[in-house]
Every structure is written in structure tokens, then in C-alpha cells.
Design an enzyme around this catalytic site. Structure first.
Site, PDB file in Angstrom:
ATOM      1  N   ASP A   1      35.452  10.586  40.505  1.00  0.00           N
ATOM      2  CA  ASP A   1      34.196  10.972  41.131  1.00  0.00           C
ATOM      3  C   ASP A   1      33.007  10.322  40.409  1.00  0.00           C
ATOM      4  O   ASP A   1      32.952  10.326  39.177  1.00  0.00           O
ATOM      5  CB  ASP A   1      34.101  12.511  41.025  1.00  0.00           C
ATOM      6  CG  ASP A   1      33.055  13.104  41.937  1.00  0.00           C
ATOM      7  OD1 ASP A   1      33.137  12.889  43.150  1.00  0.00           O
ATOM      8  OD2 ASP A   1      32.148  13.797  41.420  1.00  0.00           O
TER       9      ASP A   1
ATOM     10  N   GLU B   1      35.086   6.085  42.522  1.00  0.00           N
ATOM     11  CA  GLU B   1      33.955   6.192  43.428  1.00  0.00           C
ATOM     12  C   GLU B   1      32.783   5.533  42.711  1.00  0.00           C
ATOM     13  O   GLU B   1      32.183   6.121  41.808  1.00  0.00           O
ATOM     14  CB  GLU B   1      33.604   7.641  43.767  1.00  0.00           C
ATOM     15  CG  GLU B   1      32.486   7.687  44.802  1.00  0.00           C
ATOM     16  CD  GLU B   1      31.744   9.020  44.895  1.00  0.00           C
ATOM     17  OE1 GLU B   1      31.122   9.270  45.925  1.00  0.00           O
ATOM     18  OE2 GLU B   1      31.759   9.802  43.919  1.00  0.00           O
TER      19      GLU B   1
END
Ligand code: GLC
Ligand code: CA
Length: 531
Positions: A203, A267
């Protein structure tokens, strides 16, 4: 990197599961691990090789799992650690690997580390988070804004210092300058890798290190990303610091030390193409795969898409492997955003994703052309939607449950249960309604995945740009496949090498002989095998 040439994450397709909305096995309206296990047959049949499972760790759900309270466990909403073990083993038996979602930028404010950190200025976890004194006039330490709007700092009256949160105030940012934080994450990573997890989707991996002097972000200019212009500042010091590469290199070394090597899919939350390649390091010493937001947010027109792909191909270091995705848990689904419900556009989008050079990451529902769900104020769950409705609906529309069948509950949950988000999908737009139909989107997606798996040029061949008229895009993969997309409202005729249509967005063209030229209807595409 010869041994990586055929790695599953390069040759295969990855499928994102947003577990809360995938399938509910116990009738509480919330998707869970039992539901994923129950649908592994579907994923095996579809032909995907990997699952990116959005967070399943215990969470108070201020940001639906992206506020983690315990990194080494499973939230009771989803099941147990044993159920996750069962999922890992059950998918491996079917040739499918599991990537978990690692959230290293921040924890929940309910994580024991933060509870201890905020208790006093001298507590042992104090420095695990980013604390700073108010300025002399009492105001915030600097001008940083949170990604979801508002200031990135909250004053904690217990100790009269501000803590940093790049997202909601319930997601305090960790301090990655602290060596104990790094050590703690090494242990978390190894905990999962030792359990057989194949890697992580990481993330906001570009954000984890902050400027050590906490300097003000500069004002945004016209050249900056839209989100930076909206919030009025360039994310220069609260994110995207060069020191993050040291951490990614360290994780890559750890990943490579496993057998088989574990995979890092980052990400990379950056909005300029040129900012992505550095996350691949020298091509084999940082991320294996870095998501491309500029691609995801591209307009669906031939010139834009072609230019993003070709700039990506030019910009990546040798050995680096692109990743292409059209929908995810944070972005309007491709059937809505790119295709606007148009069947030809939808199939062109799928044909494109599955025949480019790079790993396609499908989001649950892409395989049936699932569009965004309709939202009402009362049904909202996402913190962004809750704050900005009706100006912005937030991310709930792309998180509505997967429709498996007709009827109440749509096969997602039991007939009398209330799903956690409403299901507004029209009847028959579901897996059961499409599975036996040779002309359905589901059959098209499955056939494309199978074609890609069968032909080495389609998964591993070089991307070669071919000249084509405005509104169209043509490319070759290796020596044997040519994909042609007509992303325009008029018919076109394109000259291509002789061959046979291996798959067309209009299936009646499959097997058609192409001698020198191929005529395509508006919003039609085909992949032609040279013979
Ligand atoms: C990522 C996630 C998003 C989440 C945010 C904060 O962008 O995909 O859902 O809200 O990080 O963790
Ligand atoms: Ca459930």
C-alpha cells in the site's frame, strides 16, 4: 534474470479480491475467507495465477481494512488464521498464488503500538510514529494536507504534540526513520512468507518515508497532478522521498532469499509516468511490479493509451516488467469509466489489458463487465464518500458486492441477509448468467486468459508498435500476434501481416482468415495470429 523469465507473476494474470464484497459464506452480509475458498473453482476455471487479497487483518474499519490493528492475524469478519492457511493451500493446489496487502505507511490508531505511543512522550513506541511540536503560535508543524482532505496533523491533548496522518486521523503514519519500525515489519513480512504467502501488494509504498526535517510542501503548479492541484501543494516532502528506495531494496533482498522468490507489487501512488521507473531500481533490485496510476486514469482513447504504454516501455529499466490494470478498489470500474456501459468498448478494454506486454491485474467483476454500483447517502461506508457526498461519491460504487447469480442476495450472501453495501447490478449480469454463454463477457475474458497462457509471445514477447490510423492502435507481440483496436466511431481498414483471427471482440470473427487487411467496425478489436 533468466530464472525470472517464466515467473508466474509475469506469465500469468493477477486478480484482485476485495474480500468484504466477494462472497459471504455465513450469511452476515459481509464477504469472508470462506467465500473466497468457495469460489476458488471459479478462479481456477477463469485461469488466473495469482490473487491480490485486499487486507484481511483485524481493523476497526475507519478505512475498511487499511487501518490495521494487528498485522499477524485475521479479522473475525473474515474468519481465522486457519481459514487463511486453508485458502493459501487450496489456491496453491489449483496453481494460484496469494499476495496479501501490506500496509506499512500507517497503522490503526487502535494498534497497540499507537496506543502506547500516544500515552506519553517517553513511552517506548513514542518514536514509532511522527510526532511534532506545534509552531510557536500553536499551529500545525507544517502545511501538509491529508490525501482524503484536511490537515495531515492532529493535536493529541494528552501530550500536546501533533501526530501525522496522511489519510484519516484514525491512521497515524509510522516513522520509517526508526530502526525498530523496520525490524517489526521484517518480522511481519517473514511471518506471512513463512506461511506460504507468495508476496505482497504494498500500500502507498512511495509514501512511507517522510522528510526528516518536515519541510513545508511547495505550492502546486499547473504541471502537478490534479490531486496536488486540488489540495494546493506538491507532495514533495510528505511522500516520494528518495530514502524509500533503501527500504524497497532491503525487502527485495529478503524476497529473493526465499524459494521460490517472493513478489513485491507496489502501489506507486504517483501521477507522473516518469516517477514510476525508479521504483523498479536497476530492474531487478526493488519492486517486481509497480502499479501505474497514470495508465489507470487515462482517457479511453487510442492516442492516449498508446502513448502511455510506449512511454512506459521506453522508460523502464532493462528487465523491468510493466503491470496493467483498469479497475481496483479505489477507482471506478473499467466497465463504467472506460466503457460507459458500451459492450464494444468493454471488450476492447479487456483485449487490450490481456494482450499487452506486462502483468494484467483484473479487479473482481471485470471478468463479467461489472459496472459501478449505485449509491445512496444512507448506504455510504467509505470515509471519502461520507465526507464529500454529494460532490463525490467516494469509493463505494466500485466496492459493491460481486453478483454470482440472480435473485435475492445475488449469490453473494444468503437470501434474507442485508449485504454490507447495496447490490444494484441488473438481473443476469452475473457469473451464473454468463458462464454457459459462448458469447458472454465472462467467456471472452476466460478465452483471452487461456490464449495468453498458451502462446509464449502473448505473455512474454516484446511489444512492437505498429503504425495505424488515428483512433486506432495496433501492436505486435513478439513475432506471432498482432492486436488491433478500433477505438473510434467509424469503420477502419488496417493493413497487417497475413494470419488468422485468434480472438475478436465479436466472436463470430474468431478463426477468420486475414490476407492483407482487416476491416474493423467502430469499437471493435481483434488479436491476429500470424501464419
Ligand atoms: C491505498 C488503498 C486505499 C487506502 C489508502 C490508505 O491507496 O488502496 O484503499 O484508503 O491506501 O491506506
Ligand atoms: Ca460473512
Amino acid at each position: 534474470m533468466a530464472e525470472l523469465a517464466g515467473a508466474w507473476w509475469k506469465t500469468g494474470v493477477i486478480y484482485e479480491i476485495y474480500p468484504r464484497s466477494f462472497a459471504d459464506s455465513n450469511g452476515d452480509g459481509i464477504g469472508d475467507l470462506g467465500g473466497v475458498i468457495a469460489h476458488l473453482d471459479h478462479l481456477e476455471w477463469l485461469g488466473v495465477r495469482g490473487i491480490w487479497l485486499s487486507p484481511v487483518s483485524p481493523s476497526p474499519n475507519a478505512d475498511w481494512g487499511y487501518d490495521v490493528a494487528d498485522y499477524c492475524n485475521v479479522d473475525p469478519d473474515f474468519g481465522t488464521l486457519e481459514a487463511l492457511d486453508e485458502l493459501i493451500a487450496g489456491s496453491r493446489r489449483r496453481g494460484i498464488e496469494i499476495l496479501l496487502d501490506l500496509v506499512p505507511n500507517h497503522t490503526s490508531d487502535q494498534h497497540p503500538w499507537f496506543i502506547d505511543s500516544r500515552a506519553s512522550r517517553t513511552s517506548s513506541h513514542r518514536d514509532w510514529y511522527v510526532w511534532a511540536d506545534p509552531r510557536p503560535d500553536g499551529s500545525r508543524p507544517n502545511n501538509w494536507v491529508a490525501q482524503f482532505g484536511g490537515a495531515a496533523w492532529t493535536l493529541d491533548p494528552r501530550t500536546d504534540q501533533y501526530y501525522l496522518h496522511n489519510f484519516t486521523a484514525a491512521q497515524p503514519d509510522l516513522n520509517w526513520w526508526n530502526r525498530d519500525v523496520r525490524k517489526a515489519f521484517d518480522e511481519i513480512i517473514e511471518f506471512w512468507w513463512d506461511r506460504g504467502v507468495a508476496g505482497f501488494r504494498i500500500d502507498v509504498c512511495n509514501m512511507i518515508v517522510k522528510d526528516d526535517e518536515l519541510r513545508d510542501n511547495p505550492p502546486a503548479t499547473d504541471a502537478d497532478a490534479v490531486v496536488e492541484q486540488i489540495w494546493g501543494q506538491r507532495f514533495e516532502f510528505n511522500a516520494n522521498r528518495p530514502e524509500v528506495h533503501e527500504i524497497l531494496k532491503h525487502w527485495r533482498t529478503r524476497a529473493d532469499s526465499y524459494d521460490p522468490p517472493r513478489v513485491l507489487l507496489g502501489e506507486t501512488d504517483v501521477h507522473h509516468l516518469a516517477m514510476i521507473p525508479p521504483f523498479y531500481g536497476n530492474g531487478s533490485d526493488e519492486l517486481h511490479l509497480a502499479f501505474s496510476l497514470p495508465w489507470l486514469h487515462s482517457e479511453f482513447d487510442a492516442e492516449t493509451l498508446r502513448s502511455v504504454v510506449e512511454a512506459t516501455e521506453r522508460g523502464l529499466p532493462e528487465g523491468a516488467w510493466p503491470v496493467w490494470t483498469g479497475s481496483n478498489l479505489d477507482t471506478s470500474r473499467l466497465a463504467t469509466r472506460w466503457a460507459a456501459g458500451h459492450p464494444g468498448k468493454l471488450r476492447c478494454a479487456l483485449l487490450m489489458l490481456l494482450t499487452l506486454r506486462g502483468t494484467p491485474v483484473l479487479y473482481q467483476g471485470d471478468e463479467i463487465g461489472l459496472t459501478d454500483g449505485e449509491m445512496t447517502k444512507a448506504a455510504l461506508r467509505d470515509p471519502i464518500g461520507l465526507q464529500y457526498w454529494p460532490h463525490a461519491s467516494g469509493r463505494d460504487p466500485e466496492r459493491t458486492p460481486m453478483p454470482w447469480a440472480d435473485g435475492p442476495g445475488r449469490g453473494f450472501t444468503s437470501v434474507d441477509a442485508e449485504p454490507w453495501l447495496p447490490i444494484s447490478t441488473p438481473d443476469h449480469c452475473d457469473v451464473a448468467g454468463q458462464i454457459g454463454d459462448p458469447d458472454s463477457v465472462l467467456t471472452f475474458t476466460r478465452d483471452l486468459i487461456a490464449l495468453r497462457a498458451t502462446h509464449p509471445d502473448l505473455h512474454s514477447g516484446a511489444y512492437v508498435s505498429l503504425p495505424s490510423p488515428p483512433g486506432t492502435w495496433a501492436w505486435r507481440r513478439g513475432e506471432t500476434f498482432t492486436t488491433i483496436l478500433n477505438l473510434s466511431d467509424v469503420s477502419v481498414e488496417l493493413e497487417i501481416a497475413p494470419g488468422t483471427v485468434a480472438i475478436g471482440t465479436r466472436r463470430l470473427r474468431d478463426g477468420e482468415r486475414v490476407d492483407r487487411a482487416l476491416t474493423l467496425d467502430p469499437w471493435e478489436g481483434a488479436s491476429v495470429q500470424t501464419t
